[in-house]
Enzyme design. Sequence first.
Site, mmCIF file in Angstrom:
data_model
loop_
_atom_site.group_PDB
_atom_site.id
_atom_site.type_symbol
_atom_site.label_atom_id
_atom_site.label_comp_id
_atom_site.label_asym_id
_atom_site.label_seq_id
_atom_site.Cartn_x
_atom_site.Cartn_y
_atom_site.Cartn_z
ATOM 1 C CD GLU A 90 -1.438 2.791 -3.109
ATOM 2 O OE1 GLU A 90 -0.986 1.788 -3.488
ATOM 3 O OE2 GLU A 90 -2.588 3.324 -3.297
ATOM 4 C CG HIS B 30 -9.165 2.740 2.606
ATOM 5 N ND1 HIS B 30 -7.882 3.133 4.202
ATOM 6 C CD2 HIS B 30 -9.245 3.372 2.115
ATOM 7 C CE1 HIS B 30 -7.043 3.914 3.492
ATOM 8 N NE2 HIS B 30 -7.327 4.272 2.228
ATOM 9 C CG ASP C 150 -3.946 3.201 5.249
ATOM 10 O OD1 ASP C 150 -3.659 3.488 4.561
ATOM 11 O OD2 ASP C 150 -4.708 3.053 6.893
ATOM 12 C CG ASP D 40 -5.563 0.036 -1.986
ATOM 13 O OD1 ASP D 40 -4.498 0.428 -2.164
ATOM 14 O OD2 ASP D 40 -5.439 0.579 -0.429
ATOM 15 C CG ASP E 100 -2.179 0.496 1.299
ATOM 16 O OD1 ASP E 100 -2.496 1.591 -0.167
ATOM 17 O OD2 ASP E 100 -2.570 1.776 1.873
#
Length: 158
Positions: free
Chosen positions: A52, A126, A136, A75, A14
């Site tokens: 990322e 999330h 994250d 993500d 992430d």
Amino acid sequence: MSEQSSHQLIIYTDGAARGNPGPGGYGVVLLWGPKRKELSGGYRLTTNNRMELLAVIRALESLTKKNIPLTIYTDSQYVVNSVEKKWLDNWIRTDFKGGKKNKDLWMQYHALSRHFKIRFVWVKGHADNALNNRCDELATAAADGNHLLIDEGYENSL
């Protein structure tokens, strides 16, 4: 993480930026059977997409065993689509014309990726994925940390 095993290498990544651009960071969790390793780093000025992608690069750089299959969960649709939909191949073929960003990082990724059999899987960010959430946490903590590094590829492009 270099020993022979029947385990599949699983990587979660992430990236985060406080403002876009702003201070940023990346987080990585590598899983090899029962073994787990975490990586993170923070930068004083960067973008979310760069973090990322840098998370993936740092994960690949940390591996000592080559030519192994690995699955990277992220993500970032930017990262997943760029590779899985072969956008990156076209960007390289056209030398990133048309204002495609992050050439420096994409070329690093491309060189590293040749040593592995990589499959990307998109996960909802999330949400209820504990390992994505851990990445994250690592990324945001790195972005908020002291002694932030300089993202030269980004800052030199300003």
